[in-house]
Design an enzyme around this catalytic site. Structure first.
Site, short mmCIF file in Angstrom:
data_model
loop_
_atom_site.label_atom_id
_atom_site.label_comp_id
_atom_site.label_asym_id
_atom_site.label_seq_id
_atom_site.Cartn_x
_atom_site.Cartn_y
_atom_site.Cartn_z
N LYS A 30 0.83 -1.20 0.00
CA LYS A 30 0.00 0.00 0.00
C LYS A 30 0.87 1.26 0.00
O LYS A 30 0.67 2.16 -0.80
CB LYS A 30 -0.93 -0.01 1.22
CG LYS A 30 -1.94 1.13 1.22
CD LYS A 30 -2.70 1.20 2.54
CE LYS A 30 -3.76 0.17 2.68
NZ LYS A 30 -5.05 0.58 2.09
N ARG A 100 -3.40 2.79 8.69
CA ARG A 100 -3.69 1.49 8.07
C ARG A 100 -2.44 0.64 7.97
O ARG A 100 -1.35 1.14 7.75
CB ARG A 100 -4.21 1.67 6.63
CG ARG A 100 -5.48 2.45 6.51
CD ARG A 100 -5.80 2.61 5.02
NE ARG A 100 -6.76 3.65 4.79
CZ ARG A 100 -8.06 3.45 4.59
NH1 ARG A 100 -8.54 2.23 4.60
NH2 ARG A 100 -8.86 4.46 4.37
N GLY A 109 -8.02 -7.42 4.94
CA GLY A 109 -8.87 -7.51 6.13
C GLY A 109 -8.25 -8.23 7.32
O GLY A 109 -8.89 -8.39 8.34
N MET A 111 -5.46 -7.41 9.04
CA MET A 111 -4.86 -6.56 10.09
C MET A 111 -5.75 -5.36 10.33
O MET A 111 -6.80 -5.21 9.74
CB MET A 111 -3.46 -6.16 9.66
CG MET A 111 -2.49 -7.32 9.72
SD MET A 111 -0.86 -6.85 9.24
CE MET A 111 -1.01 -6.61 7.50
N ARG A 356 -3.44 -1.50 -6.37
CA ARG A 356 -2.55 -2.67 -6.29
C ARG A 356 -2.97 -3.64 -7.39
O ARG A 356 -4.09 -3.53 -7.91
CB ARG A 356 -2.65 -3.36 -4.94
CG ARG A 356 -4.04 -3.86 -4.62
CD ARG A 356 -4.10 -4.42 -3.21
NE ARG A 356 -5.46 -4.80 -2.87
CZ ARG A 356 -5.92 -4.94 -1.65
NH1 ARG A 356 -5.14 -4.71 -0.62
NH2 ARG A 356 -7.16 -5.29 -1.42
N HIS A 472 -16.24 -9.05 2.05
CA HIS A 472 -15.16 -9.92 2.55
C HIS A 472 -15.28 -11.32 1.97
O HIS A 472 -14.33 -11.90 1.46
CB HIS A 472 -15.21 -9.95 4.07
CG HIS A 472 -14.20 -10.86 4.68
ND1 HIS A 472 -14.47 -12.18 4.97
CD2 HIS A 472 -12.90 -10.66 4.98
CE1 HIS A 472 -13.39 -12.73 5.45
NE2 HIS A 472 -12.42 -11.84 5.49
N SER A 780 13.71 -42.75 -10.09
CA SER A 780 12.57 -41.86 -9.86
C SER A 780 12.54 -41.58 -8.37
O SER A 780 12.46 -42.50 -7.56
CB SER A 780 11.28 -42.53 -10.32
OG SER A 780 10.21 -41.66 -10.07
N CYS A 847 8.49 -38.76 -8.47
CA CYS A 847 7.10 -39.19 -8.52
C CYS A 847 6.42 -39.09 -7.15
O CYS A 847 5.28 -39.49 -6.99
CB CYS A 847 6.97 -40.60 -9.07
SG CYS A 847 7.78 -41.84 -8.04
N TYR A 867 12.20 -35.17 -15.67
CA TYR A 867 10.75 -35.01 -15.62
C TYR A 867 10.24 -34.97 -14.19
O TYR A 867 10.94 -35.37 -13.26
CB TYR A 867 10.03 -36.13 -16.40
CG TYR A 867 10.12 -37.49 -15.74
CD1 TYR A 867 9.20 -37.88 -14.77
CD2 TYR A 867 11.11 -38.40 -16.11
CE1 TYR A 867 9.29 -39.13 -14.17
CE2 TYR A 867 11.20 -39.65 -15.53
CZ TYR A 867 10.29 -40.01 -14.55
OH TYR A 867 10.37 -41.22 -13.95
C1 PEP Z 1 7.10 -42.16 -2.78
O1 PEP Z 1 7.48 -42.82 -1.82
O2 PEP Z 1 7.40 -40.99 -2.98
C2 PEP Z 1 6.20 -42.79 -3.77
C3 PEP Z 1 5.86 -42.12 -4.85
O3 PEP Z 1 5.70 -44.03 -3.50
P1 PEP Z 1 4.46 -44.27 -2.53
O4 PEP Z 1 3.84 -42.94 -2.25
O5 PEP Z 1 3.56 -45.19 -3.25
O6 PEP Z 1 5.13 -44.87 -1.35
#
Ligand code: PEP
Ligand code: MG
Length: 890
Positions: A30, A100, A109, A111, A356, A472, A780, A847, A867
């Site tokens: 602000k 303010r 809202g 603070m 803003r 709000h 992975s 993963c 990836y």
């Molecule tokens: C992990 O351990 O990150 C994974 C992807 O396998 P899970 O969640 O099935 O144990």
């Protein structure tokens, strides 16, 4: 040599400013923007900002101010006095100010604010004389007493509301505007008595004292529960602190040529390029957001679209409106983004109080980004960086099926788009409680206040009976991506009876409703929904994002539905197919249990023979859907007891229905039961102990791949072994996989390209990655387990104590949600380096759940993974986050 004394105060006003828009860290959003607008020559009431560093100092020094602050404030105040020609505390010609908060990131809202500061028994007379309006002066004084007493002195609002109501009853007046000057004078007198009763001392009359009380209250409000909760939700560090903005008051409540309002330069809900907002004639700023009076539209077009009769600002004040319009257009061009603006008109003169970058829904964010590129205001790179990846979540969820039967219970304003179904609840605490039990709830409130924020977060949608499009509820719900219908005036809430009445019916707590936030309707029951539209602006922005992205994006998917969703959202393969989920299917769980109960390998093999065709069919379908894209299949991972019922009763029932020996079943279940399943007999330890299980799975994968390759693009399976930690273990599993693969391929006379790799889920695996890479062709990172095993905490029950850690600042975030870069991240870096040292071509992915978390994706870009793989609904989020990571050079 003497160093420059620290500067704690920055002034603005009269066409100049000490700061500018780039100084948000020091002046808060602000303050920085008030300075910028001032320097642009826009009509900004003069004032000054106390820096966020003063706030940091305040907390670091037992809530005391730096020595030089008082002097700097009094110098800044003198400048404001000379600019305005008024004097602070002067009974004849009083300067009044607003105080303010204003942090680096906006926290709407959360603070505290105090308006009309500087009024007392003398200055109110001066204000009455100057304005020629005694009623206005005493109305302002009572507002001040009420706000100051609440914010600074800690007296509840209702103390004052009751007094006001008593006076209205006595005078038989229904609206505040019906009260005359002498009525307000009596109310002020009663307010002061109430304060003295509550505190044992009179309401402070000294303007200087009032000012410092308000400054402390603003600093203190940085640590109130609402602000802390909001910060946690939006990842705003506590160390930032808030600035305090002290600004000369201008009055929107000086009669019918005065007004106050809020505006967005484009529609924050839909992104439509049209001025959007609300204003109230003869009112102060808080009246608009508080939702007490129903505001009017800014433009004639908006009024007509809403079917309203009260004139728009364009019609009621055409000259000021024209000036306002040109100012807001200039601001949007200057900031090159949609602006959220607060303004006041005092007796026909326009004042700008805030600008803003406006908060917006994901839909609006996409539309606006695309429009701004089209208008040449920003580049497509900037457009990609402008959209918050996490917000895309709002777009990816269903909306109401246009052909569904709608039984409308009540209509209100379309405050935040999207649809949600849930049980109605009437308090934020109840919303939180029920959602903690896994229930979807819709929070129904008269109007929401910042105290309700945890309930709004817990709810799937919000309904309010009062309040406009910038109330709000509307602002907060849009920010959180919760569908919201506001101002549904037909709803009469009876909180004590836990129900609401609408259109002659009564709806009690627990009744299921659906809200359509795009239309502003509340519907009875659960209503059919449809999948989101992924073309238009979404597709355009995603195409720009994809052109910048280096990381590939895969999905964690094992069902055909998940795989299809993942592809629609742009996944470039499957990064984790958890095969155990396939084992729970009704048709095969019996064979799985038979396999578990078998006494010897021959028995297990017989049971596995029965599972094989099912397992093969699973893979055939997945390979077909993924049409030649890589599919990483993780062999069986969980401990076997997870496939058995848990209680003795359940085990006996199972034995009976399957003709099994109940005692044997119970004994076997006990043998397999583990107290430390996260470290136990699971993962590849199953494959090493019972190789026939993995052999069956590998066979199923190759039979499926060969079958699919006859009619479609050959699949690209990647066989992944879980929880590997040792060179010899990996070699054993790689040999097993190759042996079965070769056998199936030679039986069928077809070759399939495949890879064998491992998850990295154990610190040992990361540290010995060079050993594993001797046989593993890909890694992975299973960061769910890697986080568990690195911290020694379990993802299943850590929620119970992690909150304490986060509240105490020991962990900044839940490490299962956002990757712990300094610990787990370090292990990943080691694994990347050592894995590549052995096998430069080793393919690297992630993963764990972190694969869909934008901050963790930035980390993955930095360490050079190939990836990330995440749940299908997060694929677009990951695509955008990966593009941003690449654009920012991470
Ligand atoms: C992990 O351990 O990150 C994974 C992807 O396998 P899970 O969640 O099935 O144990
Ligand atoms: Mg795991």
């Amino acid at each position: 040599m003497t160093s420059e004394p620290t500067r704690w105060v920055y002034g603005f006003g009269g066409g100049v400013a000490d700061g500018d828009a780039s100084m948000k860290n020091l002046l808060g959003g602000k303050g920085a923007n008030l300075a910028e607008m001032s320097a642009l020559g826009l009509p900004v009431p003069p004032g000054f900002t106390i820096t966020t560093e003063a706030c940091t100092h305040y907390y670091a020094n037992g809530q005391t101010y730096p020595d030089a602050l008082k002097i700097q404030v009094s110098e800044a105040l003198k400048k404001v006095e000379s600019e305005t020609g008024k004097a602070f505390g002067d009974p004849k010609n009083p300067l009044l100010v607003s105080v303010r908060s204003g942090a680096r990131a906006s926290m709407p809202g959360m603070m505290d604010t105090v308006l009309n500061l500087g009024l007392n028994d003398q200055t109110v007379e001066g204000l009455a004389n100057l304005s020629g309006d005694r009623r206005f002066a005493f109305d302002s004084y009572r507002r001040f007493i009420q706000m100051y007493s609440n914010v600074v002195l800690g007296i509840e609002h209702n103390v004052f509301e009751e007094i006001l109501d008593e006076h209205k009853d006595r005078l038989d007046v229904h609206v505040d505007t019906g009260l005359m000057a002498e009525d307000w004078e009596r109310i002020v007198a009663d307010y002061k008595i109430a304060v003295e009763d509550a505190l044992g001392r009179p309401f402070p009359q000294d303007a200087e004292l009032q000012l410092w009380g308000a400054v402390s209250a603003v600093f203190d409000s940085w640590m109130n529960d609402r602000a802390k909760f909001y910060r946690r939700m939006h990842d705003i560090p506590e160390s930032w602190g808030t600035a305090v903005n002290i600004q000369s008051m201008v009055f929107g409540n000086m009669g019918d040529t005065s007004a106050t309002g809020v505006a967005f330069t484009r529609n924050p809900s839909t992104g439509e390029a049209a001025l959007y907002g609300e204003f109230l004639i003869n009112a102060q700023g808080e009246d608009v957001v508080a939702g007490i009076r129903t505001p009017q539209a800014l433009t004639r077009a908006a009024r007509e679209a809403m079917g309203e009769r009260s004139p728009s600002m364009e019609e009621a004040m055409p000259t000021v409106f024209a000036e306002f319009k040109s100012v807001v257009e200039r601001l949007e061009r200057h900031y090159r983004d949609m602006q959220d603006i607060e303004f006041t008109v005092e007796r026909g003169r326009l004042y700008m109080l805030q600008t803003r970058n406006g908060k917006r829904t994901a839909k609006a964010a996409l539309k606006i980004a695309c429009q701004l590129v089209g208008e040449g205001l920003i580049s497509s790179d900037e457009a990609v960086l402008r959209v918050d990846p996490a917000s895309l979540d709002q777009l990816l969820h269903p909306t109401i099926d246009p052909s569904a039967v709608r039984s409308v219970i009540a209509a209100g304003l379309p405050a935040s788009p999207g649809a949600a179904t849930g049980k109605i609840v009437f308090s934020a605490d109840e919303a939180e409680r029920l959602s903690g039990l896994g229930e979807a709830v819709i929070l129904v409130r008269e109007e929401t206040s910042p105290e309700d924020i945890h309930g709004m977060h817990a709810a799937t949608g919000v309904i309010t009976a009062r309040g406009g499009m910038t109330s709000h509820a509307a602002v907060v719900a849009r920010g959180m991506g919760r569908p919201c219908v506001s101002g549904a005036g037909e709803i009469q809430i009876d909180e004590s009876a836990q129900c609401f009445r609408a259109r002659g019916r009564i709806f009690s707590a627990g009744h299921i409703v659906t809200i359509d936030g795009g239309k502003g309707e509340v519907l009875d029951g659960a209503v059919d929904m449809v999948r989101p539209e992924l073309s238009g602006d979404f597709a355009e922005l995603m195409a720009w994002a994809d052109s910048h992205r280096r990381l590939k994006i895969r999905a964690n998917a094992e069902t055909p539905l998940d795989a299809r969703t993942a592809r629609e959202f742009g996944a470039e393969g499957i990064g984790l197919c958890r095969t155990e989920h396939m084992f729970f299917d009704e048709g095969r769980i019996a064979a799985v249990r038979e396999m578990i109960l078998a006494d010897d390998e021959a028995g297990r093999r017989r049971a596995l023979e029965k599972i094989l065709p099912f397992q093969k069919d699973d893979f055939v379908e997945l390979f077909q859907i993924m049409a030649g894209l890589p599919v990483t299949i993780r062999l069986l991972d969980p401990p076997l007891h997870e496939f058995l019922p848990h209680t003795e009763d359940e085990l006996r029932t199972l034995a009976q229905s399957n003709g099994l020996d109940a005692d044997k079943l119970i004994r076997r279940a006990k043998e397999l039961q583990e107290t430390n399943p996260m470290l136990g007999w699971r993962g590849c330890r199953l494959g090493v102990a019972f190789p026939e299980i993995y052999e069956m799975q590998v066979r199923a994968i190759f039979e499926a791949a060969i079958e699919v390759s006859k009619t479609a693009k050959p699949p690209a399976p990647e066989i992944m072994h879980p929880l590997v930690g040792k060179r010899e273990e990996m070699k054993y599993l790689k040999d097993l996989t190759d042996r079965v693969a070769r056998q199936v391929m030679s039986e069928r006379g077809v070759e399939i390209d495949y890879q064998v790799g491992t998850m990295i889920e154990l610190p040992r695996a990361a540290i010995c990655a060079d050993h594993l890479a001797e046989s593993a062709e890909f890694f992975s990172f299973g960061t769910n387990d890697l986080t568990q095993t690195t911290f020694g905490i379990s993802r299943d029950d850590s929620g119970r104590f992690l909150d304490y850690y986060i509240a105490k600042g020991i962990y900044e975030k839940d490490p299962f949600v956002s990757l712990d870069q300094e610990g787990v991240g370090e292990l990943i870096k080691i694994a990347v380096e050592r894995g590549r040292a052995t096998r430069p071509s080793v393919k690297l992915g992630i993963c764990g759940e972190h694969g869909g978390d934008p901050a963790s994706i930035h980390f993955c870009e930095r360490v050079g993974l190939d990836y990330v793989s995440c749940s299908p609904y997060r694929v677009p989020i990951a695509r955008l986050a990966a593009a941003q990571a690449a654009l920012q050079g991470s």
